[in-house]
Design a protein around this motif. Structure first.
Motif, mmCIF file in Angstrom:
data_model
loop_
_atom_site.group_PDB
_atom_site.id
_atom_site.type_symbol
_atom_site.label_atom_id
_atom_site.label_comp_id
_atom_site.label_asym_id
_atom_site.label_seq_id
_atom_site.Cartn_x
_atom_site.Cartn_y
_atom_site.Cartn_z
ATOM 1 N N HIS A 185 0.858 -1.184 0.000
ATOM 2 C CA HIS A 185 0.000 0.000 0.000
ATOM 3 C C HIS A 185 0.893 1.233 0.000
ATOM 4 O O HIS A 185 1.913 1.284 0.697
ATOM 5 N N THR A 186 0.516 2.218 -0.776
ATOM 6 C CA THR A 186 1.379 3.393 -0.950
ATOM 7 C C THR A 186 1.754 4.038 0.370
ATOM 8 O O THR A 186 2.902 4.470 0.559
ATOM 9 N N ASP A 187 0.823 4.101 1.313
ATOM 10 C CA ASP A 187 1.095 4.733 2.611
ATOM 11 C C ASP A 187 1.324 3.701 3.711
ATOM 12 O O ASP A 187 1.043 3.969 4.887
ATOM 13 N N ALA A 188 1.835 2.536 3.367
ATOM 14 C CA ALA A 188 2.090 1.481 4.359
ATOM 15 C C ALA A 188 2.909 2.041 5.525
ATOM 16 O O ALA A 188 3.919 2.712 5.306
ATOM 17 N N PRO A 189 2.511 1.768 6.766
ATOM 18 C CA PRO A 189 3.190 2.360 7.915
ATOM 19 C C PRO A 189 4.508 1.691 8.279
ATOM 20 O O PRO A 189 5.343 2.286 8.960
ATOM 21 N N ASP A 190 4.723 0.441 7.842
ATOM 22 C CA ASP A 190 5.881 -0.314 8.322
ATOM 23 C C ASP A 190 7.018 -0.360 7.300
ATOM 24 O O ASP A 190 7.652 -1.397 7.099
ATOM 25 N N ILE A 191 7.266 0.768 6.647
ATOM 26 C CA ILE A 191 8.415 0.860 5.753
ATOM 27 C C ILE A 191 9.347 1.944 6.290
ATOM 28 O O ILE A 191 8.951 2.782 7.103
ATOM 29 N N SER A 192 10.584 1.922 5.842
ATOM 30 C CA SER A 192 11.578 2.850 6.382
ATOM 31 C C SER A 192 11.376 4.255 5.840
ATOM 32 O O SER A 192 10.730 4.448 4.794
ATOM 33 N N ALA A 197 10.376 7.945 1.323
ATOM 34 C CA ALA A 197 10.843 9.067 0.514
ATOM 35 C C ALA A 197 10.899 8.679 -0.962
ATOM 36 O O ALA A 197 10.549 9.478 -1.845
ATOM 37 N N ASN A 198 11.312 7.462 -1.240
ATOM 38 C CA ASN A 198 11.359 7.004 -2.627
ATOM 39 C C ASN A 198 9.965 6.885 -3.224
ATOM 40 O O ASN A 198 9.732 7.273 -4.382
ATOM 41 N N ARG A 199 9.035 6.351 -2.454
ATOM 42 C CA ARG A 199 7.650 6.271 -2.945
ATOM 43 C C ARG A 199 7.080 7.666 -3.174
ATOM 44 O O ARG A 199 6.369 7.899 -4.165
ATOM 45 N N ASP A 200 7.375 8.580 -2.263
ATOM 46 C CA ASP A 200 6.874 9.942 -2.409
ATOM 47 C C ASP A 200 7.466 10.625 -3.634
ATOM 48 O O ASP A 200 6.794 11.423 -4.305
ATOM 49 N N LEU A 201 8.719 10.329 -3.927
ATOM 50 C CA LEU A 201 9.363 10.902 -5.105
ATOM 51 C C LEU A 201 8.630 10.466 -6.370
ATOM 52 O O LEU A 201 8.345 11.288 -7.258
ATOM 53 N N LEU A 202 8.300 9.181 -6.449
ATOM 54 C CA LEU A 202 7.537 8.681 -7.593
ATOM 55 C C LEU A 202 6.130 9.264 -7.604
ATOM 56 O O LEU A 202 5.637 9.706 -8.656
ATOM 57 N N LEU A 203 5.489 9.293 -6.442
ATOM 58 C CA LEU A 203 4.119 9.795 -6.343
ATOM 59 C C LEU A 203 4.019 11.237 -6.823
ATOM 60 O O LEU A 203 3.133 11.595 -7.610
ATOM 61 N N LYS A 204 4.932 12.081 -6.371
ATOM 62 C CA LYS A 204 4.886 13.499 -6.738
ATOM 63 C C LYS A 204 5.208 13.714 -8.211
ATOM 64 O O LYS A 204 4.598 14.550 -8.881
ATOM 65 N N ALA A 205 6.164 12.952 -8.722
ATOM 66 C CA ALA A 205 6.510 13.087 -10.140
ATOM 67 C C ALA A 205 5.336 12.692 -11.023
ATOM 68 O O ALA A 205 5.018 13.379 -12.005
ATOM 69 N N MET A 206 4.669 11.592 -10.680
ATOM 70 C CA MET A 206 3.532 11.148 -11.480
ATOM 71 C C MET A 206 2.346 12.090 -11.330
ATOM 72 O O MET A 206 1.615 12.342 -12.297
ATOM 73 N N ALA A 207 2.145 12.630 -10.125
ATOM 74 C CA ALA A 207 1.052 13.583 -9.909
ATOM 75 C C ALA A 207 1.247 14.836 -10.752
ATOM 76 O O ALA A 207 0.291 15.378 -11.330
ATOM 77 N N ARG A 208 2.484 15.309 -10.842
ATOM 78 C CA ARG A 208 2.761 16.476 -11.688
ATOM 79 C C ARG A 208 2.446 16.172 -13.150
ATOM 80 O O ARG A 208 2.090 17.080 -13.914
#
Length: 238
Positions: A185-192, A197-208
């Motif tokens: 899950h994109t917002d999974a709580p049990d990741i480092s 930060a890596n998921r957010d980087l992809l998320l923001k790039a795709m959202a733009r």
């Protein structure tokens, strides 16, 4: 297998389906990519990285999926153009997209459903659904009708490249592609923090770029608005 897949396809196309306006999807009569309005992403970005898993054995069914004869990414032109813009933006930051799947023929989705019903085949359990019983995969993880079949959805990740762009390595996203688990899950709580930060980087790039993420799969993005939100296709990828 093909006749069974087509039978399943016709059954599921007749099922109720919640689309953007609660409208049941229509199966296009198109038999070529051109007729369906689908374009090869590499006609826009010739060197984009691809690893189309469903054309080979490295996927959750453990074999090539019905409807994939070659490993290529096709998308509706607006989605392809938007994805090309994201790739060019990433390139400026020494990053690149790695595409795992794009347009998915309806018969491939029917093949997934057929596989999910065969509870004796658990060859890929350790890699793709170690904490789930196969019987629960239908629904949230394997749907009878996929947005991929509309041609506006893509599965992908990010890689970081050296200054010359010749050597690239995948960013750590905590799970592999098609990992059926809450950790995907994109917002999974049990990741480092680094993985987030890596998921957010992809998320923001795709959202733009105009793409919306499916919250249960960090790799899954759909262009909004979709080019053909009420039409699915069954053109073979070849």
């Amino acid at each position: 297998m093909r006749s069974l897949a087509i039978t399943l396809l016709l059954f599921f196309v007749a099922m109720p389906f919640v689309a953007s306006a609660d409208q049941a999807p229509q199966l296009s009569t198109a038999r070529t990519m051109k007729a369906a309005g689908l374009v090869d992403i590499r006609t826009l970005v010739p060197h984009i990285a691809e690893d189309i898993h469903y054309a080979g054995n490295d996927n959750f069914v453990g074999r090539p999926v019905d409807g994939y004869r070659v490993a290529k990414c096709f998308l509706q032109r607006p989605a392809a153009e938007a994805l090309a813009r994201v790739e060019r933006e990433m390139h400026k930051q020494n990053l690149r997209l790695m595409i795992w799947d794009c347009y998915r023929p309806a018969r491939a989705v029917a093949d997934f459903v057929h596989w999910a019903h065969d509870l004796t085949d658990i060859r890929t359990k350790a890699q793709h659904y170690p904490r789930l019983d196969k019987s629960v995969l239908l629904g949230d993880y394997i749907a009878p009708i996929s947005g991929h079949s509309r041609g506006g959805t893509v599965d992908l990740t990010l890689e970081r490249c050296d200054a010359n762009g010749r050597h690239c390595a995948a960013l750590d996203m905590a799970t592999d592609f098609d990992f059926f688990d809450v950790r995907a899950h994109t917002d999974a709580p049990d990741i480092s923090p680094a993985q987030r930060a890596n998921r957010d980087l992809l998320l923001k790039a795709m959202a733009r770029g105009g793409f919306h993420n499916y919250p249960m799969e960090w790799w899954h993005y759909t262009l909004e608005p979709e080019p053909t939100p009420h039409t699915i296709y069954d053109v073979i990828v070849q």
